[in-house]
Scaffold this active site. Structure first.
Site, PDB file in Angstrom:
ATOM      1  N   GLY A  26       0.788  -1.218   0.000  1.00 26.48           N
ATOM      2  CA  GLY A  26       0.000   0.000   0.000  1.00 26.48           C
ATOM      3  C   GLY A  26       0.820   1.268   0.000  1.00 26.48           C
ATOM      4  N   LYS A 156      -2.454  -1.243   6.799  1.00 27.12           N
ATOM      5  CA  LYS A 156      -3.613  -2.155   6.741  1.00 27.12           C
ATOM      6  C   LYS A 156      -3.964  -2.665   8.133  1.00 27.12           C
ATOM      7  CE  LYS A 156      -2.336  -3.496   2.054  1.00 27.12           C
ATOM      8  NZ  LYS A 156      -2.323  -4.488   1.016  1.00 27.12           N
ATOM      9  N   SER A 461      36.026 -35.739  -2.964  1.00 33.70           N
ATOM     10  CA  SER A 461      36.493 -36.170  -4.288  1.00 33.70           C
ATOM     11  C   SER A 461      37.763 -37.020  -4.182  1.00 33.70           C
ATOM     12  CB  SER A 461      36.762 -34.946  -5.166  1.00 33.70           C
ATOM     13  OG  SER A 461      37.722 -34.102  -4.558  1.00 33.70           O
ATOM     14  N   LYS A 463      40.833 -35.627  -2.608  1.00 36.28           N
ATOM     15  CA  LYS A 463      42.005 -34.756  -2.581  1.00 36.28           C
ATOM     16  C   LYS A 463      42.995 -35.182  -1.490  1.00 36.28           C
ATOM     17  CE  LYS A 463      39.549 -31.057  -1.734  1.00 36.28           C
ATOM     18  NZ  LYS A 463      38.208 -31.650  -1.748  1.00 36.28           N
ATOM     19  N   SER A 531      38.492 -25.057  -2.681  1.00 37.09           N
ATOM     20  CA  SER A 531      38.789 -23.844  -3.467  1.00 37.09           C
ATOM     21  C   SER A 531      37.975 -23.779  -4.754  1.00 37.09           C
ATOM     22  CB  SER A 531      40.294 -23.736  -3.743  1.00 37.09           C
ATOM     23  OG  SER A 531      40.835 -24.960  -4.196  1.00 37.09           O
TER      24      SER A 531
END
Lengths: 622, 306
Positions: A26, A156, A461, A463, A531
């Site tokens: 509003g 409102k 993974s 590493k 990274s």
């Protein structure tokens, strides 16, 4: 000589405020209400409003006050506000300029534009919905742009039966969030823009509310602040030299005041002189204060051009070519660190570039995130480098001398808006000390060339597994090694860092610096870190001499990582317990040209370690 | 305050005055060949007055440009020539020669064609032929809804095209004044003034304005509910129409067949200000060109109207 003054009212000041909120809150109706009740709506405008209400209106047979303010054809048809519109109204006590700004996230730039020139903000919230993400966003952007006076308009209120409890709950939620943002006044008001309760008239429906009506507050709030009490700042806008006998410096006093006889210096050059004449809009004056447009003449012929700044010798701004600041990006084309932009700060145009993004601020949560670029409507804290030193103050201290814009050099679009946080005293004054026992001497003693093996890849993974195997084999061959492990570092050097993306960037930066010290000590350093961003990996690579940094991409498909999930992290990330998890809710940018690309599928860690070892041994043994 | 001479202005007018002076100086500091569009109306008179203040003790370092349509009130032209002679400023007057040759006029071609050819086209011709890269005008944001979003420095693409999406956000006072070849800027120093502010300022500063703003007995024809002043014989009278002498004044200036007067006895600036304060219709209601169609101003702006 004084003529009869027409306006018999007491002198009025000008208050600039902005309204922020989404169309559903509003906002346009509230502005329409203020204009309507201040009797600024002319009959012909009302007639066309009645016509428009039937055509575009959303409130049935009533006059839709929102249509008073929704201007451009496109937005009238779409029912949204897509730009900053300025409205004007006045009461006998004060004149008002309203910056009417849209509330959606994609219009953050418009809101900031409106806020930049305002002293007060009205933040609308729908009483039925309470404090939403967008309410927090609006509050934050107002504080960021230096607004110190806010009103929370709980609109409102009629639709929640004028409930005091509802109002109190919303106000409590908001104060929890907003109290720490540095506002000087915070005034919550329950109102109904559509029916006028507590907007311009005290409402009988909210007997429990004892505060001011909106218009009362707008008329009385003191926003003068202390710009006149601050140190004198005069950005020279134009050199006025109509003939040989006159040389004046025109501009608007940004802060403080100046009086005839005052000593001033040119901030950048340090040249000093004395004010001998001040011309105001009506001729000679003996002094001028913040906000006044004047022309200043000095006693000495010193070199001054547009863009210079006159300041007191005793309270000078900093003059710097590197600073940190908040940057709001406003262009469709993303901001890239290193790219040159035109910068306007004060009346000075120069070139500047962002040297690094410290972090991006999530405007909804205020969370700090890592970022390599700033997209449209994003806000980042950046390090900025300017082509030549410029005078500046922190924005928190001075909204004029601490603000700047960045302009695209080719399109000339206004691309960014910035606020200076603090000057960076970078390495310029710190000179490197050389020691006779250097990296080469130490490496020679060890019979090895130092090297960094940088393992990047998704969580899980492989590493660390591969890095451990390589380190064991190097060790067996008599090589001096050290492994930098994320978890281990976080228990010491990096224990102040969390897991936000911003902290991850800092994490990588420190790892890079430590790796550099260790190579300087002659070691072979193995680093395994996710990274995820090319930019940070590049940043680390750039710290080393060519051939000293080896990037090893451990490439395991995300599905395989999720299947392994040795630490249970993927499960947590997918259920939302961990946020910004690489590969799930945060991107991983694979290296484009890694030195080793290890595809783990269908092979063993031992085989891959062997591949790397065969490749790096010649580098180590020279 | 340290001012030697106390200002006669209300604080909000002093703020607006300072902002406008700063904008006008910015134009001179940032553009090679600026021009002040002088339409002879009250807003132009205020801009000119501010320009005089901005560059004192020197003269404004740019010429004035008046687009004459051939249907300007005679009183406007007399006022213009007198003012320019007093001030000794450079004035360029341009009329669209093609439109003139074709005899374009508001009576037979209608307000839209007339204003497009003799107003908008003429302005583009003048800006192009003199190579002006910035034109200062007197438009205000409170005049009309689509003006509410106009920038202070309004960018125009080659061909003087106003593109809503190409407008630059304006933060703080850090205006982006950079333009490429063949692009231009329109600059509106009175953006944040209201009609009340303009009149209060004219009163406080004693700024000369065209006498048509003051009530006087004038030859009036009633047409379509409007009071049109018959400034010369080119306007034929329709059957049943007659010229009557009425006390009227004008709230805006424009081409006389397109600008309605209203009955008034306000003969002094103070009476005019008092009348404006209680007015219940907006100033543009007297402009016939604005009522042509919904959102007409936005269309005209896109085409290069000032």
């Amino acid at each position: 000589m004084d003529r009869i003054v027409v306006h018999t009212e007491p002198p009025r000041s000008l208050l600039r405020f902005l309204t922020c909120g989404s169309v559903d809150d509003g906002k346009s109706t509230l502005i329409g209400r203020l204009l309507y009740d201040s009797r600024l709506i002319m009959e012909d405008t009302l007639n066309s409003l009645a016509k428009d209400s039937r055509k575009h209106g959303t409130v049935g047979e009533d006059i839709d006050l929102a249509l008073l303010v929704d201007g451009l054809e496109a937005e009238r048809q779409q029912g949204i506000t897509i730009d900053v519109a300025y409205r004007f109204f006045g009461t006998p006590k004060r004149n008002f300029i309203v910056a009417d700004t849209p509330g959606h996230e994609q219009y953050t730039r418009n809101m900031a534009t409106g806020a930049s020139n305002c002293e007060l903000a009205i933040i609308l919230a729908d009483a039925r919905k309470g404090v939403l993400t967008q309410t927090r966003r609006h509050t934050y952007i107002c504080s960021l742009l230096g607004i110190r006076h806010v009103v929370l308009a709980v609109n409102k209120i009629d639709l929640v039966d004028f409930s005091e409890q509802t109002f109190d709950r919303i106000v409590g939620d908001w104060l929890t969030f907003a109290s720490s943002l540095g506002f000087q006044t915070m005034v919550p008001i329950p109102l109904s823009a559509r029916f006028g309760d507590n907007a311009t008239q005290r409402s009988g429906n909210t007997p429990w509310y004892l505060g001011p009506t909106l218009i009362d507050h707008l008329e009385k709030v003191d926003v003068e602040g202390d710009t006149a009490a601050k140190p004198f700042r005069f950005p020279v806008q134009w050199v006025n030299r109509p003939h040989q006998d006159f040389r004046g410096f025109s501009g608007t006093v940004a802060s403080g005041r100046v009086t005839l006889g005052d000593a001033v210096v040119v901030a950048a050059s340090g040249r000093q002189s004395r004010v001998v004449r001040i011309l105001g809009p009506d001729g000679d004056i003996s002094g001028a204060a913040a906000g006044e447009a004047v022309t200043i003449c000095l006693a000495d012929e010193i070199d001054i051009a547009r863009g210079d700044m006159l300041v007191p010798p005793t309270a000078r701004p900093q003059v710097a070519d590197q600073f940190a600041g908040h940057l709001l990006w406003m262009d469709e084309e993303a901001m890239l660190p290193g790219r040159q932009y035109m910068m306007r700060i004060g009346n000075l145009w120069t070139t500047a570039s962002v040297t690094s993004i410290r972090h991006r601020v999530n405007v909804n949560t205020l969370e700090h995130q890592a970022a390599r670029r700033l997209e449209l409507n994003e806000i980042g804290v950046c390090n900025i480098e300017v082509k030549k030193p410029v005078p500046l103050d922190p924005y928190a201290e001075n909204r004029t001398t601490g603000a700047f814009i960045l302009v695209d050099r080719f399109s000339n679009r206004t691309a960014g808006a910035g606020m200076v946080d603090f000057v960076l005293r970078r390495a310029t004054n710190i000179h490197h000390e050389d020691y006779p026992v250097d990296k080469l001497a130490r490496a020679t003693l060890d019979h090895q060339k130092p090297l960094v093996l940088w393992f990047t890849g998704l969580s899980g993974s492989g590493k660390s597994t591969i890095a451990k195997l390589i380190e064991q084999r190097l060790h067996r061959r008599g090589r001096h090694t050290y492994t930098l492990d994320g978890d281990n570092l976080r228990q010491g050097l990096n224990r102040d860092l969390g897991f936000t993306d911003a902290d991850r960037v800092e994490n990588i930066r420190r790892v890079g610096e430590v790796a550099k010290l260790f190579t300087d000590a002659g070691l072979i350093v193995l680093c395994s870190f996710i990274s995820p961003f090319q930019a940070e990996r590049q940043m680390v690579r750039d710290m080393f001499e060519p051939g000293e940094f080896v990037e090893i991409f451990v490439d395991t498909p995300i599905d395989e990582c999720i299947r392994r999930d040795r630490k249970g992290l993927y499960a947590k990330a997918r259920s939302g317990v961990i946020q910004n998890f690489t590969g799930i809710t945060s991107p991983y940018e694979p290296p484009e040209q890694p030195d080793f690309h290890l595809r783990t599928a269908g092979t063993t860690a031992e085989e891959l370690a062997e591949v790397v070892l065969r490749g790096v041994l010649p580098l180590i043994e020279g | 305050m340290t001012n030697a001479v106390p200002s006669r202005l209300a604080p909000h007018l002093r703020q607006l005055e300072a902002e406008s002076i700063s904008i006008i100086r910015e134009v001179t500091a940032s553009f090679r060949t600026p021009v002040l569009l002088y339409s002879i109306g009250k807003d132009s008179s205020v801009v000119l007055h501010l320009a005089m203040k901005a560059f004192a003790p020197g003269k404004p370092p740019f010429p004035l440009l008046h687009i004459a349509t051939g249907w300007d009130f005679r009183a406007m032209l007399e006022f213009r020539d007198r003012r320019i002679a007093e001030l000794g400023y450079d004035l360029i007057v341009h009329t669209n020669p093609d439109g003139l040759a074709q005899g374009i006029n508001p009576l037979t071609h209608g307000s839209q064609v007339h204003m497009s050819v003799m107003g908008t086209e003429a302005l583009k011709q003048a800006l192009d032929s003199h190579g002006f890269d910035a034109a200062i005008g007197g438009a205000r944001r409170d005049e009309e809804k689509s003006r509410a979003k106009e920038r202070v420095f309004s960018h125009r693409a080659p061909g003087h095209v106003w593109e809503p999406r190409g407008q630059r956000p304006e933060l703080w006072g850090l205006y982006n004044t950079r333009i490429a070849l063949r692009e231009t800027m329109r600059v509106f120093p009175l953006s944040n003034w209201t009609e009340f502010d303009v009149w209060d300022y004219i009163a406080a500063e004693n700024i000369p304005i065209v006498p048509l703003y003051y009530a006087a007995p004038r030859p009036i024809v009633r047409r379509s509910g409007m009071l049109i002043m018959r400034d010369d014989e080119r306007m034929p009278l329709d059957p049943g129409e007659q010229v009557e002498t009425m006390w009227v004044r004008f709230r805006t200036m424009g081409d006389w067949p397109l600008t309605a007067a209203h009955e008034s006895r306000a003969e002094t600036i103070d009476q005019v200000v008092a009348e404006i304060r209680v007015a219940r219709v907006s100033e543009r209601s007297g402009r016939l060109i604005d009522n042509d169609q919904d959102a007409s101003m936005e269309r005209k702006k896109r085409e290069g109207y000032f």
